[in-house]
Write a protein that holds these residues in place. Structure first.
Motif, short mmCIF file in Angstrom:
data_model
loop_
_atom_site.label_atom_id
_atom_site.label_comp_id
_atom_site.label_asym_id
_atom_site.label_seq_id
_atom_site.Cartn_x
_atom_site.Cartn_y
_atom_site.Cartn_z
N ALA A 113 0.90 -1.19 -0.02
CA ALA A 113 0.00 0.15 0.02
C ALA A 113 0.87 1.26 0.17
CB ALA A 113 -0.79 0.08 1.16
N LEU A 114 1.90 1.19 0.60
CA LEU A 114 3.00 2.12 0.59
C LEU A 114 4.26 1.69 -0.09
CD1 LEU A 114 3.85 4.96 1.43
CD2 LEU A 114 4.44 4.08 3.64
N ASP A 115 4.47 2.13 -1.36
CA ASP A 115 5.60 1.54 -2.25
C ASP A 115 6.75 2.74 -2.00
OD1 ASP A 115 6.91 0.45 -4.10
OD2 ASP A 115 5.58 1.14 -5.87
N LEU A 116 7.82 1.83 -1.68
CA LEU A 116 9.05 2.74 -1.52
C LEU A 116 10.20 2.08 -2.56
CD1 LEU A 116 9.27 3.13 2.42
CD2 LEU A 116 8.30 4.73 0.81
N SER A 117 9.78 1.20 -3.60
CA SER A 117 10.73 0.47 -4.42
C SER A 117 11.54 1.44 -5.21
CB SER A 117 9.80 -0.50 -5.05
OG SER A 117 8.97 -0.01 -6.07
N GLN A 118 10.96 2.79 -5.37
CA GLN A 118 11.58 3.53 -6.57
C GLN A 118 12.34 4.56 -5.62
OE1 GLN A 118 11.84 3.09 -9.79
NE2 GLN A 118 10.86 1.40 -9.42
N PHE A 119 12.67 4.58 -4.58
CA PHE A 119 13.57 5.49 -3.47
C PHE A 119 15.01 4.94 -3.71
CE2 PHE A 119 10.62 7.51 -0.20
CZ PHE A 119 9.65 7.63 -1.01
N PRO A 120 15.70 5.94 -3.87
CA PRO A 120 17.31 5.71 -4.01
C PRO A 120 17.65 4.87 -2.74
CG PRO A 120 16.73 8.22 -4.42
CD PRO A 120 15.54 7.55 -3.92
N ARG A 121 18.77 4.33 -3.15
CA ARG A 121 19.27 3.14 -1.89
C ARG A 121 19.48 4.36 -0.55
NH1 ARG A 121 25.44 1.28 -2.66
NH2 ARG A 121 25.75 3.47 -2.96
N GLY A 122 18.99 3.65 0.29
CA GLY A 122 19.34 4.37 1.52
C GLY A 122 18.28 5.40 2.09
N LEU A 123 17.42 6.00 0.95
CA LEU A 123 16.43 6.90 1.36
C LEU A 123 15.36 6.34 2.17
CD1 LEU A 123 15.75 9.97 1.18
CD2 LEU A 123 14.78 9.60 -1.12
N ALA A 124 14.86 4.93 1.73
CA ALA A 124 13.51 4.46 2.53
C ALA A 124 14.37 3.97 3.91
CB ALA A 124 13.18 3.16 1.73
N GLN A 125 15.41 3.53 3.99
CA GLN A 125 16.14 3.15 5.06
C GLN A 125 16.19 4.21 6.08
OE1 GLN A 125 20.09 1.54 4.78
NE2 GLN A 125 20.37 1.54 6.82
N TYR A 126 16.41 5.68 5.83
CA TYR A 126 16.63 6.67 6.46
C TYR A 126 15.24 7.14 7.18
CZ TYR A 126 18.88 10.78 8.36
OH TYR A 126 19.81 11.75 9.09
N GLY A 127 13.88 6.52 6.85
CA GLY A 127 12.97 6.69 7.42
C GLY A 127 12.60 5.78 8.62
N GLN A 128 13.51 4.85 8.55
CA GLN A 128 13.26 3.73 9.76
C GLN A 128 13.76 3.98 11.19
OE1 GLN A 128 15.11 0.16 7.72
NE2 GLN A 128 13.44 0.20 6.13
N VAL A 129 13.17 3.61 12.07
CA VAL A 129 13.52 3.68 13.51
C VAL A 129 13.41 2.22 14.10
CG1 VAL A 129 13.45 4.93 15.87
CG2 VAL A 129 13.01 6.17 13.68
N GLY A 130 14.69 1.75 14.59
CA GLY A 130 14.21 0.44 15.19
C GLY A 130 14.00 -0.63 14.14
N GLY A 131 14.34 -0.56 12.87
CA GLY A 131 13.85 -1.41 11.91
C GLY A 131 12.46 -1.32 11.47
N ARG A 132 11.70 -0.42 11.83
CA ARG A 132 10.51 -0.17 11.50
C ARG A 132 10.24 1.15 10.61
NH1 ARG A 132 7.11 1.07 16.13
NH2 ARG A 132 8.98 1.74 16.93
N THR A 133 9.47 1.18 9.47
CA THR A 133 9.20 2.43 8.90
C THR A 133 8.23 3.22 9.44
OG1 THR A 133 9.88 1.22 6.70
CG2 THR A 133 8.48 3.10 6.46
N VAL A 134 8.58 4.61 9.96
CA VAL A 134 7.88 5.44 10.66
C VAL A 134 7.40 6.64 9.89
CG1 VAL A 134 8.59 4.38 12.85
CG2 VAL A 134 9.96 5.99 11.82
N ALA A 135 8.13 6.81 8.97
CA ALA A 135 8.24 8.16 8.16
C ALA A 135 8.62 7.73 6.75
CB ALA A 135 8.90 9.38 8.74
N VAL A 136 8.15 8.70 5.83
CA VAL A 136 8.36 8.79 4.40
C VAL A 136 9.10 10.03 4.02
CG1 VAL A 136 7.95 8.00 2.00
CG2 VAL A 136 6.81 6.89 3.76
N ALA A 137 10.20 9.84 3.28
CA ALA A 137 10.92 11.16 2.86
C ALA A 137 10.04 11.75 2.12
CB ALA A 137 12.29 10.75 2.19
N ALA A 138 9.60 13.03 2.07
CA ALA A 138 8.91 13.98 1.32
C ALA A 138 9.73 14.27 0.25
CB ALA A 138 8.49 15.24 1.99
#
Length: 419
Positions: A113-138
């Motif tokens: 439902a939330l697609d982060l597959s087209q984000f550059p390497r590391g950008l999706a990871q930088y929205g994770q805290v404790g291994g959980r996605t908690v925010a999405v880079a605008a």
């Protein structure tokens, strides 16, 4: 008084869990962000586009300047009245996760439902805290050194280049100072810039943070302060009084635009804004040191309130804002470069701002060298940034030695993380 009324009414009543109660009925979502009028205009246009496709969904928006934004957000959080969808940055993301205000988006990522597959390497990871996605880079951004190309041409000097060591950079900066007759220093003093310190640490195999603790030692900070002390001694930087003007980060006070220095340490997407303050031609290059120390950073995030009654809809709106080509075309580069690589390419193809084109080219070139993204900073990061400025200025003005300032900074930084 009007502002107080607006802020008191922007959020929906908070729930105590992550329940989703979306049905087929009409949904009104509250949205809160900081920024100027241009950002507000573009964001509202994008939200209206979403409503045109989903007539059952409408938006109640509130925005303000960055000053005072987090004070307002904290007041709303205390009352359980945070907006369904709100903007946040890495200074406060972990704090709001720890306070159980931010919705965990991991399940929505797993379901697609939330697609982060087209984000550059590391950008999706930088929205994770404790291994959980908690925010999405605008949007995405990169620390960059903005330099005055026109000045260097007048002085007959080479431009700075990607990958210069700090010793090479300071020799170059000293030459700028000499060639200008002392009228313009080669570089601002970046000893108070947490981005510069963080990237310098990463080139030495260290991080600014290790989990909830600082990742550097007193010795590291002493060497950092001594590095810039040598730069001042070689006249690569201006006086402490001049440097202090730029330590707050305001664009109009950056030394590169008032010709007090040939370079300023900034964000890559600030090139266009900085250019407005000078007729000289400004360009961007990486901070000194290996570009592998850098990573794709979120200029800011979209986050959802944990107490929202419409989690699925909020997530769908986030997905729309970061992945939809039409939304991307509307939002453009106002918050930075689109986090979605395909949307970014489409937006970039239609850019008319020459400085933003240069930013895009720089980002693409740097992305080839980026290292892995660290976790977002822990709670207390904003306080530590302020502490670094204070202790760096003590050294700049000669009120403390590098070793004394480093000792006090490290002790106070640890205390800030412990509270």
């Amino acid at each position: 008084m009007l502002a107080l009324v607006l802020f008191a009414t922007i959020g929906l009543t908070g729930c105590t869990d992550d329940r989703t109660v979306d049905s087929g009925d009409r949904v009104e979502l509250s949205v809160f962000w900081w920024g100027g009028e241009r950002r507000a205009e573009l964001t509202e246009r994008a939200l209206k586009l979403y409503s045109s496709r989903h007539p059952e969904v409408t938006f109640r928006v509130t925005w303000q300047g960055e000053t005072g934004y987090y004070e307002r957000l904290a007041t709303q959080a205390a009352a359980g009245n945070v907006a369904d969808l709100f903007q946040i940055d890495d200074d406060y993301l972990t704090e709001y996760v720890d306070s159980r205000i931010v919705l965990d988006l991991s399940g929505h990522v797993a379901s697609g439902a939330l697609d982060l597959s087209q984000f550059p390497r590391g950008l999706a990871q930088y929205g994770q805290v404790g291994g959980r996605t908690v925010a999405v880079a605008a949007a995405a951004n990169t620390p960059a050194m903005v330099y005055n190309r026109s000045l260097l041409d007048r002085l007959g000097l080479d431009e700075p280049r990607i990958g210069m060591t700090y010793d090479e950079f300071f020799r170059w900066a000293s030459e700028v100072t000499r060639a200008s007759g002392g009228q313009t220093a080669g570089t601002m003093d970046a000893s108070a810039d947490h981005r510069a310190l963080w990237l310098w640490l990463r080139t030495q195999g260290k991080e600014f943070y290790q989990g909830r603790e600082i990742g550097f030692s007193e010795s590291d900070v002493t060497r950092w302060f001594e590095l810039w002390q040598r730069a001042r001694a070689s006249r690569a930087t201006p006086s402490a009084a001049v440097t202090q003007q730029a330590n707050g980060g305001e664009a109009a006070r950056q030394l590169v635009v008032n010709r007090r220095a040939a370079t300023s340490f900034a964000w890559s997407n600030e090139l266009t804004e900085l250019q407005r303050y000078t007729k000289d031609d400004l360009r961007v290059v990486s901070y000194p040191g290996s570009p592998k120390g850098q990573w794709t950073q979120a200029s800011m995030y979209w986050a959802a309130f944990r107490g929202t009654r419409h989690a699925d809809t909020v997530v769908d709106v986030i997905n729309f804002l970061v992945n939809d080509p039409e939304a991307g075309a509307i939002l453009g580069t106002e918050r930075g470069l689109s986090p979605n690589a395909r949307v970014r390419d489409a937006v970039n193809a239609n850019l008319t701002d020459e400085k933003m084109k240069r930013t895009v080219t720089f980002e693409a070139r740097m992305a080839e060298h980026f290292g892995p993204a660290p976790a977002p900073p822990p709670k207390g990061h904003a306080r530590i940034r302020a502490l670094l400025v204070a202790h760096a200025e003590d050294v700049q003005f000669g009120r403390a030695t590098p070793r004394t300032a480093a000792y006090e900074f490290v002790a106070e930084a640890r205390a800030a993380l412990a509270t």
